[in-house]
Design a protein around this motif. Structure first.
Motif, short mmCIF file in Angstrom:
data_model
loop_
_atom_site.label_atom_id
_atom_site.label_comp_id
_atom_site.label_asym_id
_atom_site.label_seq_id
_atom_site.Cartn_x
_atom_site.Cartn_y
_atom_site.Cartn_z
N ASP A 141 0.85 -1.19 0.00
CA ASP A 141 0.00 0.00 0.00
C ASP A 141 0.88 1.23 0.00
OD1 ASP A 141 -2.57 -1.02 0.01
OD2 ASP A 141 -2.48 -1.44 2.14
N ILE A 142 0.65 2.11 -0.95
CA ILE A 142 1.39 3.36 -1.01
C ILE A 142 0.42 4.52 -0.78
CG2 ILE A 142 2.70 4.93 -2.48
CD1 ILE A 142 4.38 2.63 -1.81
N SER A 143 0.65 5.27 0.30
CA SER A 143 -0.12 6.49 0.55
C SER A 143 0.68 7.69 0.06
CB SER A 143 -0.42 6.65 2.04
OG SER A 143 -1.23 5.60 2.52
N GLY A 144 0.00 8.65 -0.56
CA GLY A 144 0.71 9.84 -1.02
C GLY A 144 -0.22 10.97 -1.38
N ILE A 168 -0.21 -4.01 -5.68
CA ILE A 168 0.01 -2.65 -5.15
C ILE A 168 -1.30 -1.89 -5.21
CG2 ILE A 168 1.26 -0.49 -5.37
CD1 ILE A 168 3.54 -1.91 -6.66
N ASN A 169 -1.73 -1.41 -4.06
CA ASN A 169 -2.88 -0.52 -3.96
C ASN A 169 -2.41 0.88 -3.57
OD1 ASN A 169 -4.70 -2.65 -4.49
ND2 ASN A 169 -4.72 -3.22 -2.33
N GLY A 170 -3.22 1.88 -3.86
CA GLY A 170 -2.86 3.25 -3.53
C GLY A 170 -3.91 3.92 -2.65
N LEU A 171 -3.43 4.82 -1.79
CA LEU A 171 -4.32 5.69 -1.03
C LEU A 171 -3.86 7.12 -1.30
CD1 LEU A 171 -5.39 5.26 2.71
CD2 LEU A 171 -5.40 7.42 1.48
N VAL A 172 -4.65 7.85 -2.08
CA VAL A 172 -4.26 9.21 -2.44
C VAL A 172 -4.99 10.21 -1.55
CG1 VAL A 172 -3.73 8.54 -4.81
CG2 VAL A 172 -6.01 9.39 -4.27
N ILE A 173 -4.27 11.28 -1.19
CA ILE A 173 -4.76 12.23 -0.21
C ILE A 173 -4.81 13.61 -0.84
CG2 ILE A 173 -4.46 13.10 2.14
CD1 ILE A 173 -2.32 10.71 2.36
N THR A 209 -9.38 6.90 -2.02
CA THR A 209 -9.14 8.34 -1.93
C THR A 209 -9.57 8.89 -0.57
OG1 THR A 209 -11.31 8.87 -2.89
CG2 THR A 209 -9.45 8.67 -4.41
N ALA A 210 -8.80 9.87 -0.11
CA ALA A 210 -9.16 10.68 1.06
C ALA A 210 -9.13 12.13 0.59
CB ALA A 210 -8.18 10.46 2.20
#
Length: 242
Positions: A141-144, A168-173, A209-210
């Motif tokens: 998990d990649i947050s960015g 690979i999952n993503g968490l975009v902020i 998404t956040a």
């Protein structure tokens, strides 16, 4: 009755021995680049801790102690700046999960280079997951909150990582400022599209998404629940020939 109990015990041991050591290795990479201020840094660490401590998430993590989740957390920024905050931890019992949560809450920010080396962060996470070859699933998990601006681009490392078989999952902020209105939505949409095109990999990979760091906890909770769903598999031990 004794024979039945012994048979049940034998079948249980056989199932344990034949089951993989863990059902999921989960490595979480947190963005601590120059765009992340002290408040936002704390929002990530405390948000992840709160998400892991959510009753629904706890139940998902701990529901199969015989094949537990293994968790690692690291932070990333410039090309030469990746740092493990929580080493590989076996979350097979509530106290193990509690220790991981408290470790995150007690972590304090260190000095880090300001760049956003997303390709390097992905490669680093893949190397960490390579340490867990016996898990049923391996997820990064990649947050960015921004696009890569230093080092190899995500698209330049994707082929090599994809061959390793990880997801690979993503968490975009997005930005926290509420007065940005439509611009705020446009920015998070653009970053989400970037992650979808260049970062995520593997079957069922997704971008969470956040809209801002104030929504990070809820976004992390939803992402963890989605990742942990469906990984408890039934096992029927082989039956002897009759």
């Amino acid at each position: 009755m004794i024979r039945a109990a012994l048979l049940a015990l034998a079948l249980s041991v056989a199932a344990t021995n034949a089951t993989a050591a863990c059902r999921q290795a989960l490595a979480l990479g947190l963005d601590v680049s120059g765009s992340v201020d002290a408040k936002e840094y704390r929002a990530q660490l405390d948000g992840l801790a709160s998400a892991l401590n959510d009753p629904e998430v706890r139940a998902k993590v701990l529901q199969m102690p015989s094949a537990p989740v293994r968790l690692l957390v690291y932070e990333w920024s410039g090309p030469a700046d990746q740092h493990v905050l929580l080493p590989w931890s076996v979350l097979d019992q509530p106290p193990a999960l509690d220790i991981a949560i408290e470790t995150l809450r007690q972590t304090r920010r260190r000095n880090a280079t300001p760049g956003t080396a997303l390709g390097v962060a992905m490669t680093f996470g893949a190397q960490l997951l390579a340490q867990q070859p016996d898990c049923w699933k391996r997820t990064l998990d990649i947050s960015g909150d921004g696009k890569s601006n230093l080092g190899p681009r995500p698209r330049d490392v994707n082929d090599q990582i994809e061959r390793s078989g990880i997801t690979i999952n993503g968490l975009v902020i997005g930005a926290d400022a509420p007065n940005m209105g439509d611009l705020r939505q446009a920015e998070i949409s653009e970053l989400s599209a970037y992650y979808s095109a260049e970062v995520i990999l593997g079957p069922d990979a997704f971008v969470q998404t956040a809209l801002g760091y104030n929504q990070y906890t809820d976004a992390m909770k939803r992402k963890l629940l989605r990742e942990l769903e469906g990984l408890v598999l039934s096992y029927l031990p082989p039956q002897p020939d009759r």
